[in-house]
Design an enzyme around this catalytic site. Structure first.
Site, PDB file in Angstrom:
ATOM      1  N   GLY A 133      19.869 125.960 -15.402  1.00 33.10           N
ATOM      2  CA  GLY A 133      19.849 126.702 -14.152  1.00 33.10           C
ATOM      3  C   GLY A 133      18.993 127.949 -14.254  1.00 33.10           C
TER       4      GLY A 133
ATOM      5  N   GLN B 265      19.689 130.978 -14.061  1.00 26.30           N
ATOM      6  CA  GLN B 265      20.291 132.018 -14.897  1.00 26.30           C
ATOM      7  C   GLN B 265      20.945 131.418 -16.137  1.00 26.30           C
ATOM      8  OE1 GLN B 265      20.350 135.309 -15.028  1.00 26.30           O
ATOM      9  NE2 GLN B 265      19.032 135.610 -13.247  1.00 26.30           N
ATOM     10  N   SER B 266      20.319 130.403 -16.695  1.00 20.71           N
ATOM     11  CA  SER B 266      20.881 129.708 -17.855  1.00 20.71           C
ATOM     12  C   SER B 266      20.941 130.604 -19.088  1.00 20.71           C
ATOM     13  CB  SER B 266      20.034 128.468 -18.163  1.00 20.71           C
ATOM     14  OG  SER B 266      20.370 127.926 -19.421  1.00 20.71           O
ATOM     15  N   ASN B 267      22.154 130.798 -19.617  1.00 17.29           N
ATOM     16  CA  ASN B 267      22.319 131.526 -20.877  1.00 17.29           C
ATOM     17  C   ASN B 267      21.688 130.743 -22.025  1.00 17.29           C
ATOM     18  OD1 ASN B 267      24.063 133.622 -19.746  1.00 17.29           O
ATOM     19  ND2 ASN B 267      25.597 132.003 -19.577  1.00 17.29           N
TER      20      ASN B 267
ATOM     21  N   CYS C 285      19.100 128.674 -21.927  1.00 14.54           N
ATOM     22  CA  CYS C 285      17.636 128.766 -21.921  1.00 14.54           C
ATOM     23  C   CYS C 285      17.172 130.105 -22.481  1.00 14.54           C
ATOM     24  CB  CYS C 285      17.102 128.568 -20.494  1.00 14.54           C
ATOM     25  SG  CYS C 285      17.203 126.863 -19.914  1.00 14.54           S
TER      26      CYS C 285
END
Length: 381
Positions: free
Chosen positions: A97, A99-101, A103
């Protein structure tokens, strides 16, 4: 000239716990990223059922690792990045997503190893052609020089994460690169070892007296499935034998039972996911979407206990856990519960508009101009 990686970060041989040595394939190396072990301490939540204790274990200490490399994804990346190096990769691809942690953590870990990170980020159809901005995880990703590829939620749903990462992989290979693909959340059989290993850590803390508690249950958020696969398998194989309760923040329990089963089968574990992990739905309005009640709960927990929960994962899991305790107190009475905080605090920055009404507590200080001046140490002007 390229900067060198940090000397304290190294890829080293890995020896699995004896109770997990029958699993296959066994990882041969681990990339030391996390500052371990993380402490376990009593969490004094209000309104618990009679004689129920909740203990807290933060899966990666933000205060030690830095906010740029925090949360539960780090433990998976210790094995995934070691595998990337073993395969001779010069770059990594992952997906998630906006706001992917995961990534963000992948981008930072890749840079530690002088690998080039490529991130496919899912966003709104209305925003896919616009600059994604610098809020939360995006700021860190762009600051470390990750290559961002935006995809709409509709395209993501139609094409699928595996196909999208493969498209980018083939493009990079044609350009002469050697990319290594990491799936959503780092959740595959390799990443699962991060949480098999975390069970050994808990086991050792109990045996050494660091945490002199015999836990009946482990509670954790579930967003991609790898964390609960490793925790539940490790707990069932080790001396821990705590029942794992997962609160899913996306998809549904049946989907995650099937996905976890695939990871267990990939490790030749020979167990049924439904026998070792109980999964309940906690997604509410949807992934990364919060009700005002959920956000107010996160604020109240922070104010009452000093523990800041992220709104996407642990916040929803803790909210659902206490709701279930309130509705089914007999189920939890007298239990000793270990709640695993999965980090991801940068996600709070994406919720500032919704949180604004819950955080007041400010006013201009009223000072009489006639008060005589008295300097302290230093001058801030």
């Amino acid at each position: 000239m390229a900067l060198s990686s940090f000397d304290f970060l190294s890829v080293k041989p890995y020896t699995p716990p004896s109770w997990a040595s029958h699993l296959h394939p066994l990882p041969s190396h681990i990339f030391s990223l996390a500052h371990l072990p993380t402490p376990i301490h009593r969490w004094n939540l209000p309104n618990l059922p009679a004689n129920t204790e909740v203990w807290l274990k933060i899966l990666q200490r933000d205060d030690l690792s830095g906010m740029q490399l925090s949360g539960n994804k780090v433990r998976k990346l210790e094995f995934l990045m070691a595998d990337a190096i073993a395969q001779g990769a010069d770059s990594v691809i992952t997906i998630g997503g906006i706001q992917s942690n995961h990534c963000r953590a992948t981008a930072v870990a890749a840079k530690y190893l002088n690998l080039d990170p490529f991130l496919i980020l899912r966003t709104s159809k209305l925003l896919v052609d616009q600059d994604p901005g610098l809020i939360g995880n995006l700021l860190v990703e762009r600051f470390v020089g990750a290559h961002l590829q935006l995809i709409s939620k509709e395209e993501y749903a139609q094409i699928g994460s595996v196909t999208l990462t493969n498209i980018l992989k083939e493009k990079l290979i044609k350009e002469g690169r050697k990319p290594y693909v990491i799936p959503v959340g780092g959740s595959n059989s390799v990443g699962t070892w991060g949480y098999i290993e975390s069970v050994r850590e808990i086991e050792q803390q109990i045996q050494s007296g660091t945490s002199n508690v015999k836990f009946d249950d482990i509670v954790v958020a579930c967003g991609s499935g790898g964390t609960i696969a490793g925790l539940s398998l490790g707990s069932s194989l080790s001396t821990l034998k705590a029942r794992v309760h997962a609160f899913s923040v996306c998809d549904d329990p049946d989907y995650f039972h099937d996905f976890v089963q695939g990871l267990l089968d990939g490790l030749k574990a020979g167990v049924n996911s439904r026998d070792i992990v109980h999964i309940q739905n906690a997604k509410g309005l949807g992934y990364a979407m919060n009700t005002s009640e959920e956000l107010k709960f996160v604020k109240e927990v922070a104010e009452a206990t000093g523990v800041v929960l992220d709104p996407v994962y642990s916040g929803k899991a803790a909210y659902a856990m206490l709701k279930d305790m309130n509705e089914n107190p007999k189920k939890w009475e007298g239990r000793k519960i270990l709640f695993k905080h999965t980090g991801g605090l940068l996600g709070l920055y994406d919720k500032v508009d919704q949180l604004a009404s819950f955080v007041g507590n400010w006013q201009k200080m009223d000072v009489n101009e006639s008060i005589p001046r008295q300097d302290g140490t230093g001058k801030m002007f």
